[in-house]
Structures are given as structure tokens and as C-alpha cells.
Design an enzyme around this catalytic site. Structure first.
Site, short mmCIF file in Angstrom:
data_model
loop_
_atom_site.label_atom_id
_atom_site.label_comp_id
_atom_site.label_asym_id
_atom_site.label_seq_id
_atom_site.Cartn_x
_atom_site.Cartn_y
_atom_site.Cartn_z
N ASP A 3 0.79 -1.25 0.00
CA ASP A 3 0.00 0.00 0.00
C ASP A 3 0.82 1.30 0.00
OD1 ASP A 3 -1.89 -1.96 0.26
OD2 ASP A 3 -2.72 -1.28 2.16
N GLU A 51 -4.59 -0.84 -1.34
CA GLU A 51 -5.89 -0.93 -0.65
C GLU A 51 -6.88 -0.05 -1.40
OE1 GLU A 51 -5.83 0.23 3.47
OE2 GLU A 51 -8.00 -0.02 3.69
N LYS A 108 -6.59 -4.98 -3.07
CA LYS A 108 -7.21 -5.65 -1.92
C LYS A 108 -8.24 -4.73 -1.26
CE LYS A 108 -3.42 -4.41 1.29
NZ LYS A 108 -4.15 -3.58 2.25
N LYS A 111 -7.57 -4.81 4.94
CA LYS A 111 -6.27 -4.39 5.45
C LYS A 111 -5.22 -5.44 5.13
CE LYS A 111 -8.11 -0.74 7.31
NZ LYS A 111 -8.14 0.46 6.43
N THR A 137 0.50 0.85 6.54
CA THR A 137 1.18 1.31 7.74
C THR A 137 1.53 0.10 8.61
OG1 THR A 137 -0.89 1.61 9.00
CG2 THR A 137 -0.09 3.52 7.77
N CYS A 141 -2.03 -2.31 7.89
CA CYS A 141 -2.00 -3.28 6.78
C CYS A 141 -0.78 -4.18 6.80
CB CYS A 141 -2.13 -2.55 5.45
SG CYS A 141 -3.78 -1.83 5.26
N GLN A 181 8.59 -12.64 21.99
CA GLN A 181 8.31 -14.05 22.28
C GLN A 181 9.00 -14.98 21.28
OE1 GLN A 181 4.14 -14.85 23.54
NE2 GLN A 181 3.74 -12.77 22.85
#
Ligand code: TIU
Length: 202
Positions: A3, A51, A108, A111, A137, A141, A181
Site C-alpha cells: 500500500d 488498498e 485488496k 487491510k 502502515t 495493513c 516471544q
């Protein structure tokens, strides 16, 4: 490349008119241009996303349309045409990062880049299992796409200098979320590391 559209990045455009600081997004342009040049030289595929919606908004559910400032919604007239409508000047990718003929451009409505697109089929046909994800961003997205990709079995590396958020705090935390993680749904690096790796492969 997610995007990198005029509506999000151009001064005076949709993104800025909502009070956002487009310089936070525009700092990705130079590193992305360098990365894309090296990527193309290496013969690797680039997939661009945009987008946006059909002019009659039939692919934009109320849950999406009714968000944002009332006079600045998807389909409303903006500085660069109707906001996020396919075919409008503002909907297209910025001049600096235009796709080359033959490169995939995915339009698309969501998002994420997988929802209601043929991205999965394109990747599977070419045997791609690892993605480098860039664009804007970071927390919207890019995040949605990386989460969708990882659920579908793709490894994702997000390049910190090639993704941008209007909000510095979201940029920082958004990147931390990906790699926390032990890399819960992806990894984070800087584009010079990729440029070096491409150079070493020669
Ligand atoms: N491409 C993308 O992230 N779409 C958005 O609407 N992002 C915002 O941050 N608004």
C-alpha cells in the site's frame, strides 16, 4: 510491498488531511527504492498491493466505510480523486516506487493482503514460502498481512526502515510485537542487512 499509495503518502492527501504526519511514512521511500532495485537485480519477485474499492463501494462493508472522519471517508472526494477508489490518481502507487511491467499488483479491499485476493495462489504457484514485508502502515495493513501470512505457513521478515506508521509509538511497539516471544509471528531486520545478503549471494 504493502500500500505505498499516494492517498497515504502524498503531502496534501487523504492521510495528511486526517491530521497525520506523512513524513513518518515518507522516510521509507528511499530505503524501499534501494531495496527494490537490488531485489530486481537479483531476479527476485516483487508483489505490490493497493488498498481500495470499486467505484460503487459494493466491496466495502459498512463496518469499514463508517469509520474515520465523517467528511473524509472511503469514496469521498479528496485532493487526488475519490479516496481509496480503484482507478483514481490517489489510489495508485507513488511515482518513486511504481511497479515494473510484469510485476504483480494486488488490489485488496481489506487491510490484509490475503483477504479476497489471489495472493495465496500466486505465492503457491511460484513456490514462495518466505516473504519480506514492507510498506505502510506498520500497525494496520503490514501487521494484518504478516499475521495472515504466518497463519498460512509463510515465514515473514519485516524491515523496520521500510515500514512506516503515522504514529512513532505504534511504529516502535508494532515492530516489537512481531519479534517478541522469540518471533511470535515474524522477524524484524533493517534493509541494509538484506542488501548485504543479496550482495554476498552474487
Ligand atoms: N494500508 C493501510 O495501513 N491502511 C490504513 O488505513 N492504514 C492506516 O493506518 N490508516
Amino acid at each position: 510491498m504493502i500500500d505505498m499509495q499516494r492517498d497515504f503518502l502524498l503531502p496534501g492527501g487523504f492521510g495528511e488531511s486526517l491530521g497525520n504526519d506523512v513524513s513518518q511514512l515518507r522516510r521509507t521511500i528511499a530505503p524501499l527504492a534501494a531495496l527494490m532495485a537490488a531485489w530486481r537485480t537479483a531476479g527476485l519477485p516483487i508483489i505490490h498491493t493497493r488498498e481500495g474499492h470499486l467505484p460503487d463501494l459494493s466491496d466495502c462493508p459498512p463496518a469499514k466505510l463508517n469509520r474515520g472522519a465523517p467528511s473524509m471517508r472511503i469514496g469521498d472526494p479528496g485532493a487526488f480523486g475519490r479516496i481509496l477508489i480503484r482507478g483514481e490518481y490517489g489510489h495508485d502507487i507513488i511515482d518513486e516506487l511504481q511497479p515494473l511491467p510484469g510485476e504483480e499488483v494486488i488490489d485488496k479491499p481489506g487491510k490484509g493482503a490475503f483477504y479476497a485476493t489471489d495472493l495465496s495462489e500466486i505465492l503457491d504457484k511460484s513456490g514462495v514460502k518466505s516473504l519480506i514485508v514492507t510498506g505502510v502502515t506498520t500497525e494496520v495493513c503490514v501487521h494484518t498481512t504478516v499475521r495472515e501470512a504466518n497463519d498460512r505457513g509463510y515465514e515473514c521478515l519485516v524491515l523496520a526502515d521500510c515500514v512506516g506508521s503515522y504514529f512513532p509509538e505504534f511504529q516502535r511497539v508494532g515492530l516489537q510485537m512481531i519479534a517478541a516471544q522469540g518471533g511470535i509471528f515474524g522477524w524484524v531486520a533493517q534493509s541494509p542487512e538484506v542488501l548485504t545478503a543479496l550482495q554476498e549471494q552474487k
